[in-house]
Scaffold this motif. Structure first.
Motif, PDB file in Angstrom:
ATOM      1  N   CYS A   1       0.774   5.771   0.242  1.00 28.79           N
ATOM      2  CA  CYS A   1      -0.006   7.231  -0.225  1.00 28.79           C
ATOM      3  C   CYS A   1       0.491   8.113  -1.369  1.00 28.79           C
ATOM      4  O   CYS A   1       1.720   8.317  -1.528  1.00 28.79           O
TER       5      CYS A   1
ATOM      6  N   ARG B   1     -13.563   3.863  -2.590  1.00 29.27           N
ATOM      7  CA  ARG B   1     -13.233   2.667  -2.633  1.00 29.27           C
ATOM      8  C   ARG B   1     -13.085   1.719  -3.466  1.00 29.27           C
ATOM      9  O   ARG B   1     -14.560   1.754  -4.281  1.00 29.27           O
ATOM     10  N   GLU B   2     -11.790   0.704  -4.210  1.00 30.44           N
ATOM     11  CA  GLU B   2     -12.153  -0.134  -5.613  1.00 30.44           C
ATOM     12  C   GLU B   2     -11.983   0.502  -7.263  1.00 30.44           C
ATOM     13  O   GLU B   2     -11.892  -0.171  -7.981  1.00 30.44           O
TER      14      GLU B   2
ATOM     15  N   HIS C   1       0.980  -1.479  -0.080  1.00 29.04           N
ATOM     16  CA  HIS C   1      -0.629   0.168  -0.344  1.00 29.04           C
ATOM     17  C   HIS C   1       0.803   1.280   0.239  1.00 29.04           C
ATOM     18  O   HIS C   1       1.770   0.932   0.164  1.00 29.04           O
TER      19      HIS C   1
ATOM     20  N   TRP D   1      -5.717  -0.453  -6.511  1.00 31.30           N
ATOM     21  CA  TRP D   1      -6.691   0.089  -6.222  1.00 31.30           C
ATOM     22  C   TRP D   1      -6.742   0.934  -5.284  1.00 31.30           C
ATOM     23  O   TRP D   1      -6.280   0.329  -4.109  1.00 31.30           O
TER      24      TRP D   1
ATOM     25  N   ASP E   1      -1.835  -3.019  -7.529  1.00 26.47           N
ATOM     26  CA  ASP E   1      -1.202  -4.781  -8.166  1.00 26.47           C
ATOM     27  C   ASP E   1      -0.294  -4.707  -8.379  1.00 26.47           C
ATOM     28  O   ASP E   1       0.383  -4.804  -9.551  1.00 26.47           O
TER      29      ASP E   1
ATOM     30  N   GLN F   1      -8.139   2.208  -1.516  1.00 29.10           N
ATOM     31  CA  GLN F   1      -8.659   1.358  -0.715  1.00 29.10           C
ATOM     32  C   GLN F   1      -9.682   2.199   0.551  1.00 29.10           C
ATOM     33  O   GLN F   1     -10.192   1.453   0.945  1.00 29.10           O
ATOM     34  N   ALA F   2     -10.032   3.313   0.468  1.00 28.93           N
ATOM     35  CA  ALA F   2     -10.629   4.772   0.665  1.00 28.93           C
ATOM     36  C   ALA F   2     -10.702   5.868   0.380  1.00 28.93           C
ATOM     37  O   ALA F   2      -9.912   6.127  -0.329  1.00 28.93           O
TER      38      ALA F   2
ATOM     39  N   VAL G   1      -2.802   3.817  -1.490  1.00 29.29           N
ATOM     40  CA  VAL G   1      -3.539   3.087  -3.176  1.00 29.29           C
ATOM     41  C   VAL G   1      -2.697   1.145  -2.857  1.00 29.29           C
ATOM     42  O   VAL G   1      -1.642   1.544  -1.788  1.00 29.29           O
ATOM     43  N   ALA G   2      -3.300   0.138  -3.207  1.00 31.62           N
ATOM     44  CA  ALA G   2      -2.882  -0.874  -3.594  1.00 31.62           C
ATOM     45  C   ALA G   2      -2.662  -1.320  -4.398  1.00 31.62           C
ATOM     46  O   ALA G   2      -3.117  -0.975  -5.219  1.00 31.62           O
TER      47      ALA G   2
END
Length: 136
Positions: free
Chosen positions: A39, A51-52, A37, A71, A92, A73-74, A89-90
């Motif tokens: 920021c 989110r997503e 993750h 992706w 991929d 995250q919030a 962000v996470a």
């Protein structure tokens, strides 16, 4: 349904930030390959990010290309210390690695100075490239 956003890595007057520090596309590539993750500062569409949603990171130097995808995250949030807006962000890992290695990855229009929503055509091309049809 997730929305695709494009994030320019070269921004006038504001460096993009990875986990609180200024970074280069090369540093971003290492972060993305780890699948961790991160920021990022955002200055536009802060109320739109959900989110997503997907953020595609675009470098214009030394060549125009996408270098990572992550992706959201919030929803974006305002920092308590500085009042700047951020989004977590996470990455991929698989798609980001493919973007970094594949010189035939989609090219998107010229960078703007802030995050922007991909056009329908860009979004369709990005999803096709990443094999995301089944997810949307």
């Amino acid at each position: 349904m997730p929305i695709d956003y494009l994030y320019p890595l070269e921004q006038t007057g504001q460096q993009y930030v990875v986990n609180g520090r200024a970074a280069t596309p090369e540093v971003l590539a290492l972060e993305a390959a780890s699948g961790e993750h991160s920021c990022f500062l955002v200055s536009a569409h802060i109320g739109d990010l959900e989110r997503e949603d997907r953020i595609w990171f675009r470098a214009s130097l030394p060549e125009q290309r996408l270098v990572a995808m992550g992706w959201v995250q919030a929803p974006a949030y305002e920092g308590t210390d500085d009042g700047l807006w951020r989004v977590v962000v996470a990455f991929d890992r698989d798609i980001s690695r493919r973007l970094q290695q594949d010189r035939d990855a989609p090219v998107v229009r010229a960078a703007r100075q802030a995050v922007w929503e991909a056009t329908a055509e860009e979004s369709a091309a990005l999803k096709r490239y990443a094999g995301l049809k089944a997810l949307t």
